[in-house]
Structures are given as structure tokens and as C-alpha cells.
Design a protein around this motif. Structure first.
Motif, short mmCIF file in Angstrom:
data_model
loop_
_atom_site.label_atom_id
_atom_site.label_comp_id
_atom_site.label_asym_id
_atom_site.label_seq_id
_atom_site.Cartn_x
_atom_site.Cartn_y
_atom_site.Cartn_z
N TYR A 63 0.87 -1.20 0.00
CA TYR A 63 0.00 0.00 0.00
C TYR A 63 0.89 1.23 0.00
O TYR A 63 1.78 1.36 0.84
CB TYR A 63 -0.90 0.01 1.25
CG TYR A 63 -1.98 -1.06 1.21
CD1 TYR A 63 -1.65 -2.40 1.36
CD2 TYR A 63 -3.31 -0.73 1.02
CE1 TYR A 63 -2.63 -3.38 1.30
CE2 TYR A 63 -4.29 -1.70 0.96
CZ TYR A 63 -3.94 -3.03 1.10
OH TYR A 63 -4.91 -4.00 1.04
N ALA A 115 -10.95 -6.64 3.58
CA ALA A 115 -9.61 -7.17 3.26
C ALA A 115 -8.64 -6.03 2.93
O ALA A 115 -7.48 -6.05 3.35
CB ALA A 115 -9.69 -8.16 2.10
N VAL A 116 -9.12 -5.05 2.19
CA VAL A 116 -8.28 -3.90 1.83
C VAL A 116 -7.89 -3.12 3.09
O VAL A 116 -6.72 -2.75 3.27
CB VAL A 116 -8.99 -2.99 0.81
CG1 VAL A 116 -8.32 -1.62 0.70
CG2 VAL A 116 -9.05 -3.67 -0.56
N GLY A 174 -5.41 -5.08 5.16
CA GLY A 174 -4.10 -5.04 4.51
C GLY A 174 -3.43 -3.68 4.69
O GLY A 174 -2.23 -3.59 4.98
N MET A 175 -4.20 -2.62 4.53
CA MET A 175 -3.67 -1.26 4.66
C MET A 175 -3.14 -1.00 6.06
O MET A 175 -2.03 -0.47 6.24
CB MET A 175 -4.77 -0.26 4.32
CG MET A 175 -4.38 1.18 4.55
SD MET A 175 -5.75 2.33 4.23
CE MET A 175 -6.62 2.26 5.80
#
Lengths: 280, 280
Positions: free
Chosen positions: A102, B152-153, B156-157
Motif C-alpha cells: 500500500y 480485506a483492503v 491489509g492497509m
């Protein structure tokens, strides 16, 4: 002074301190960094200096491998300067997946000036600084004005992403010759180091002309670039820009900065000089 | 309950509270959101619910203008649910320059599944969530599993950018028919709302087959898609994926999720079902 290599150690220390200032560095510290530490001390209860040579801000063919790692000497200087914490994480501590997934993506300014010849550089800078901010959770962070475009990107990012951190710009430290202090000066030969003062001298010449009323920015830029080329430099850019936005200078602008990047031998040097015009 | 419209008010309140949970929403609250609030209350001293219809996560031709704004009703529900703060900023409060300049850019997963038909959506989500995190500085944040790819994003971030925030996933709330609760259900006619249960029914059918040992994921996907198409749906995707990485399911994977997006009339609905396979 504490030396932490892990995020866990840093965070556990952080909980006990009220107001923290962060000075992010890539190590190989010189008087310019120590000026950042002095400023930081005046703004917080404790100063964290991070030392991390950040792979993702180096481009292909740049000096990531060559970049000097001098942790022992850095720690000595920081102890003397009164830093409270050195945060020196390993690469796997900050990039446990091997790569960053990211990214904090800056706007178009990232592709101008230094960004033109260093694609991805400011994205890498914005991303590592965000990571360090999230790890250290500082109240203030100090950045040198020598990396003027970097400072503009960080200030823009903090404002635009609503980070609750005061960014404090710190003046450039210079050698007696006028040469701006930089870790990359270490790549210069003795002769080159002497010659390198030509870069800041050209900035001063331009600034003086501007203060005398000269608004022919393009002519001033060309004249400085020609001088440097004639003296063996390879000029990347030398430009008058608006000091805050870094957009092309307009004839009516009062807050200006002359920014420059040029290569001497194989060493790329950058410098800049703010010019505040009082009168029309 | 406090209602704050400015960052300054929110931050000044924040200083007095120790442990804060954030529930980011776009308003038009239903029982799914209230389940997030209940979970949040169990994890912190105070719960902040943000209500902001975030323009930068809507694509061209999507329902940004149409999206229901129901602040008064939302405030009533949140008072009853025991939220401590509603943070309902104006667009100029969060985007004072009219547009966002710095974005948090997720990796390639942002272009799959919902991202394929909604380019820029997850970048817009990651960016607004980062801004809200920086404004509210929560210790935990709750996200519903219905927006599985979004969750999920965000996870993850948070990990990749070293944000010091616990992300708590909350189960999907469903109507008796099985239909996952969603603000966009309000776009459905009464007949469509009844029919909409077919989507979750297909997910359950697939999950049961998988639990019985069927590993023909492609065949199961095709069969469900065909059923929906035959019943008037336009299927965007219906796929078996790895529950954590959202990569294509491998035959040996144990932690799976069936994710789906399909359009009924003019309304795009999403749903998903986690499938934990015990035996080989």
C-alpha cells in the motif's frame, strides 16, 4: 539514549512519553541532521531519530546499495546531541512481506523537478514517512529545507490526509564555502567538494538579481545553468518556483524559491534558496 | 450523544477519552450498522460513528447523488444504540481543496471482484478511512463482513502502513429471507426485495456442496451464475476465493469465502459467505 530495532520496543516506550518529536533520517548524520535534533528538542518532551535507508525511495540504478551505513558513529553523535531514542529498524521490520503493498501516492508535483529524474521517489518518501508517523505517533516532525520538494510533499500529505502532526521546517546547514551539507557530499573528491560550492553561489547570484528587481526568471535560470555546464556540471534543473506550491513562478509572486539539482562527476547534488520579495 | 460536524470539535473531545472505537459509515443506518456499534461498545470507552457519503469512492455514473442522506433518523438510531459521538462532517470539511490530492493506493486486489467494475473505488475507500483514522485516532475500528473485499483492503492497509488500530470484522446482518442488510436494499421494489434472497440462497447452496466435498469451484460458480441469470439477475461475479488473501481458491485451501455481486433491476447487490473446510 535508547536504541530500538523493533516496532514493539518503540511503541512500548512511546506509551510512557507525552509529547514526542520525530526526526526521520537515513543515517550518516552530519551537522544538518543535528540541527534537526536541536529544533526537535525545543518542541517536545522527547526526540526520536529514525535511521533507515529506505529502499522504496531509491530508483533503479540509484545508490541504495552504496548509501553509507554508519550506525555506530550516528549513535555517538545523537547521544551527544541529546536525542532520546534512535529507532533503527531492519528492512524486514518495516517491509515484512519483502515489498510494500500500500502506497501513499502524492499528486502531480511528484513527477516534477527531482521527481522527473527519480520516478517513484516521492511516493516512496511519502509512504515510509507515513509508516514512521504511524509507528512513532509523534506530535511534531522536523524536516530539513535542503530537501525542499520532499518537505512540500510531506506538508501537503499531512494536511491532505488529516495527520495530526506539526511539520517543522529547519534551515539548511552549509559548509563555509556555501555548500549545503548532505550525506552524498561524501561521494565527492576533495577537488569536487571545493568546486561544489559553485551550485550555491549560482543560487545566491540569482537571488541577488531578483532582489534588485530582475524578474526575467527564464534568463536567470539559463544563465546559471550555462555557468554550471561550462564548469563541468551536468544540470538536471535550476528553476524559480513558488515557495509553497512549487508551481512555476509568476512575475507577481512574492514567496519564491530557487531549486536546483546538478551532477558533479557522478554525484547528484541538490540545493535551494528561498527568496522573499518585499517590493513589487 | 455528541454530534460534531468539524474536525476541531472531534479532536477536542478525543483528547479527553482514553480508548475509542470508530464505526465508519455512509449513514442511512440499518440493523447491520447497529451491530457494528454494539461490537464497538464492547471494545472501547467510547464509540464514534462517522457518517459521510464519500464522493471519491463513487465512480462515474454511480449513485453518489442518489445515495440516501438520513442524518436525523440516523442520529435517533445511534442515540438508542448508545453511540457516544456522531461525526458528520461536510464535504468541504474533509475535502477543503474540492478534491483529494494524496491517495492511499491499494495493491492489485483493488482491481479485482468489485474493483473490476468500480475503478478507483477501493483507493477512495482506503483514502477516506485513512483520513478518518487520522482525525479520530481510534484504538479499534469495526467493519462489516458484508463488504468483504473492503474489509480485506482495510486490514491489509492497516498492517502494511503500520497503523496502530485493531480492525474488528463484524458478521453480516440478514433479513429473515437471508438477504444481507444494505442501504442499497432501499432501491428495491417489494417484489425485488423478495427475489433478492436468491443471491444468498445460491451462496448457501454452493457452501453446502463444498462442505460435502465438492471442489469443482468453477462448476459451482457457473451453476450459481446460470441460476441467477435465468431468474433475471445480471451477474457481475460469483467466485470462490481464499478468505484472507482473496486470491483464486486452490483445491487445497481450507479458509474460503464465496463472494458475489449481481444486479437486480438497476440495483447492484453484494453478498458473501465464508466456508471453513475442516476435512480434506
Amino acid at each position: 539514549m535508547h536504541i530500538f530495532h523493533t516496532i514493539t520496543e518503540l511503541r512500548s516506550w512511546r506509551k510512557q512519553v507525552k509529547r514526542v518529536a520525530l526526526v526521520p533520517t537515513m543515517g550518516n548524520l552530519h551537522a544538518g541532521h543535528l540541527a534537526l535534533v536541536r529544533t526537535a528538542k525545543a518542541h517536545a518532551d522527547a526526540v526520536v531519530v529514525s535511521i533507515f535507508v529506505n529502499r522504496i525511495q531509491f530508483g533503479v540504478g540509484e545508490d541504495f546499495e552504496l548509501y553509507p551505513r554508519t550506525l555506530a558513529e550516528d549513535v555517538e553523535k545523537l547521544t551527544e546531541a541529546g536525542a532520546d531514542v534512535v529507532f533503527a529498524p531492519s528492512e524486514t521490520e518495516l517491509y515484512p512481506n519483502g515489498t510494500q503493498q500500500y502506497f501513499v501516492e502524492p499528486p502531480a508535483i511528484q513527477n516534477e523537478l527531482c521527481g522527473r529524474s527519480r520516478p517513484g521517489h516521492f511516493r516512496g518518501v511519502a509512504t515510509i514517512v507515513t509508516k514512521l508517523f504511524n509507528i512513532v505517533q509523534p506530535d511534531v516532525a522536523c524536516f530539513g529545507k535542503k530537501d525542499y520538494q520532499q518537505l512540500a510533499v510531506i506538508k501537503g500529505m499531512v494536511q491532505d490526509l488529516n495527520m495530526d502532526i506539526d511539520i517543522i521546517p529547519v534551515e539548511i546547514e552549509r559548509a563555509d564555502s556555501g555548500l549545503a551539507l548532505s550525506s552524498r557530499n561524501g561521494y565527492l573528491t576533495i577537488e569536487q567538494r571545493e568546486q561544489a560550492a559553485q551550485l550555491s553561489a549560482q543560487l545566491r547570484t540569482m537571488a541577488e538579481a531578483m532582489r534588485r528587481g530582475n524578474r526575467q526568471f527564464a534568463a536567470l535560470e539559463n544563465s546559471a545553468a550555462t555557468y554550471l555546464q561550462q564548469h563541468g556540471w551536468q544540470v538536471d534543473y535550476i528553476e524559480v518556483r513558488h515557495a509553497q506550491t512549487l508551481t512555476k513562478a509568476q512575475i507577481s509572486d512574492k514567496n519564491l524559491v530557487i531549486v536546483a539539482a546538478a551532477i558533479l562527476g557522478t554525484t547528484r547534488l541538490i540545493d535551494n534558496l528561498e527568496v522573499q520579495l518585499e517590493h513589487e
